[in-house]
Design a protein around this motif. Structure first.
Motif, PDB file in Angstrom:
ATOM      1  N   ARG A 121      38.896  36.379 -64.516  1.00  0.00           N
ATOM      2  CA  ARG A 121      37.400  37.158 -64.569  1.00  0.00           C
ATOM      3  C   ARG A 121      36.473  36.544 -63.745  1.00  0.00           C
ATOM      4  O   ARG A 121      36.548  35.270 -63.420  1.00  0.00           O
ATOM      5  N   ALA A 122      35.632  37.228 -63.042  1.00  0.00           N
ATOM      6  CA  ALA A 122      34.577  36.906 -62.279  1.00  0.00           C
ATOM      7  C   ALA A 122      33.805  35.898 -62.682  1.00  0.00           C
ATOM      8  O   ALA A 122      33.325  34.827 -62.324  1.00  0.00           O
ATOM      9  N   THR A 123      33.478  35.865 -64.055  1.00  0.00           N
ATOM     10  CA  THR A 123      32.728  35.017 -64.849  1.00  0.00           C
ATOM     11  C   THR A 123      33.100  33.775 -64.738  1.00  0.00           C
ATOM     12  O   THR A 123      32.346  32.637 -64.573  1.00  0.00           O
ATOM     13  N   ALA A 124      34.335  33.611 -64.749  1.00  0.00           N
ATOM     14  CA  ALA A 124      34.763  31.855 -64.579  1.00  0.00           C
ATOM     15  C   ALA A 124      34.511  31.416 -63.258  1.00  0.00           C
ATOM     16  O   ALA A 124      34.086  30.226 -62.981  1.00  0.00           O
ATOM     17  N   ILE A 125      34.801  32.349 -62.257  1.00  0.00           N
ATOM     18  CA  ILE A 125      34.422  31.717 -60.873  1.00  0.00           C
ATOM     19  C   ILE A 125      32.931  31.700 -60.785  1.00  0.00           C
ATOM     20  O   ILE A 125      32.528  30.707 -60.103  1.00  0.00           O
ATOM     21  N   THR A 126      32.107  32.646 -61.213  1.00  0.00           N
ATOM     22  CA  THR A 126      30.551  32.532 -60.978  1.00  0.00           C
ATOM     23  C   THR A 126      29.897  31.346 -61.721  1.00  0.00           C
ATOM     24  O   THR A 126      29.017  30.470 -61.243  1.00  0.00           O
ATOM     25  N   ASP A 127      30.563  31.049 -62.968  1.00  0.00           N
ATOM     26  CA  ASP A 127      30.142  29.894 -63.648  1.00  0.00           C
ATOM     27  C   ASP A 127      30.381  28.655 -62.974  1.00  0.00           C
ATOM     28  O   ASP A 127      29.615  27.726 -62.897  1.00  0.00           O
ATOM     29  N   TRP A 128      31.572  28.610 -62.621  1.00  0.00           N
ATOM     30  CA  TRP A 128      31.750  27.439 -61.605  1.00  0.00           C
ATOM     31  C   TRP A 128      31.008  27.113 -60.520  1.00  0.00           C
ATOM     32  O   TRP A 128      30.482  26.002 -60.111  1.00  0.00           O
ATOM     33  N   LEU A 129      30.847  28.268 -59.648  1.00  0.00           N
ATOM     34  CA  LEU A 129      29.874  28.193 -58.807  1.00  0.00           C
ATOM     35  C   LEU A 129      28.557  27.794 -58.835  1.00  0.00           C
ATOM     36  O   LEU A 129      27.803  27.096 -58.147  1.00  0.00           O
ATOM     37  N   GLY A 132      23.031  31.120 -56.805  1.00  0.00           N
ATOM     38  CA  GLY A 132      22.545  32.082 -57.757  1.00  0.00           C
ATOM     39  C   GLY A 132      23.786  33.165 -58.123  1.00  0.00           C
ATOM     40  O   GLY A 132      24.690  33.057 -57.297  1.00  0.00           O
ATOM     41  N   HIS A 133      23.457  34.014 -58.738  1.00  0.00           N
ATOM     42  CA  HIS A 133      24.441  35.031 -59.388  1.00  0.00           C
ATOM     43  C   HIS A 133      25.035  35.803 -58.101  1.00  0.00           C
ATOM     44  O   HIS A 133      25.933  36.170 -57.770  1.00  0.00           O
ATOM     45  N   GLY A 134      24.115  36.308 -57.024  1.00  0.00           N
ATOM     46  CA  GLY A 134      24.371  37.175 -55.913  1.00  0.00           C
ATOM     47  C   GLY A 134      25.283  36.382 -55.023  1.00  0.00           C
ATOM     48  O   GLY A 134      26.407  37.019 -54.522  1.00  0.00           O
ATOM     49  N   HIS A 135      24.917  35.210 -54.906  1.00  0.00           N
ATOM     50  CA  HIS A 135      25.860  34.477 -53.760  1.00  0.00           C
ATOM     51  C   HIS A 135      27.073  34.085 -54.588  1.00  0.00           C
ATOM     52  O   HIS A 135      28.198  34.041 -53.859  1.00  0.00           O
TER      53      HIS A 135
END
Length: 69
Positions: A36-44, A51-54
């Motif tokens: 899921r995108a959340t796993a990737i965004t949490d890591w980044l 930030g969330h957009g980036h």
């Protein structure tokens, strides 16, 4: 802002190129089916301070490159 400009800003902020983000995501197992995108965004967000957009731009990059389905 264009998508390319987003990626340029991310590279300036983190020192990590788009190609390197693809490699790092693969190495962390974040391109496996069902990721899921959340796993990737949490890591980044936690590791690179994005930030969330980036972070979502990197998710889009992974999808556009065909490494994330």
């Amino acid at each position: 802002m264009t998508f390319a400009a987003y990626l340029t800003n991310i590279e300036k902020q983190t020192g990590v190129s788009p190609d390197e983000f693809v490699r790092l995501a693969r190495a962390r197992g974040l391109t496996a089916p069902g990721t899921r995108a959340t796993a990737i965004t949490d890591w980044l967000k936690s590791e690179y301070g994005l930030g969330h957009g980036h972070a979502m731009a990197i998710v889009k990059l992974l999808k556009d490159r065909g490494v994330l389905t």
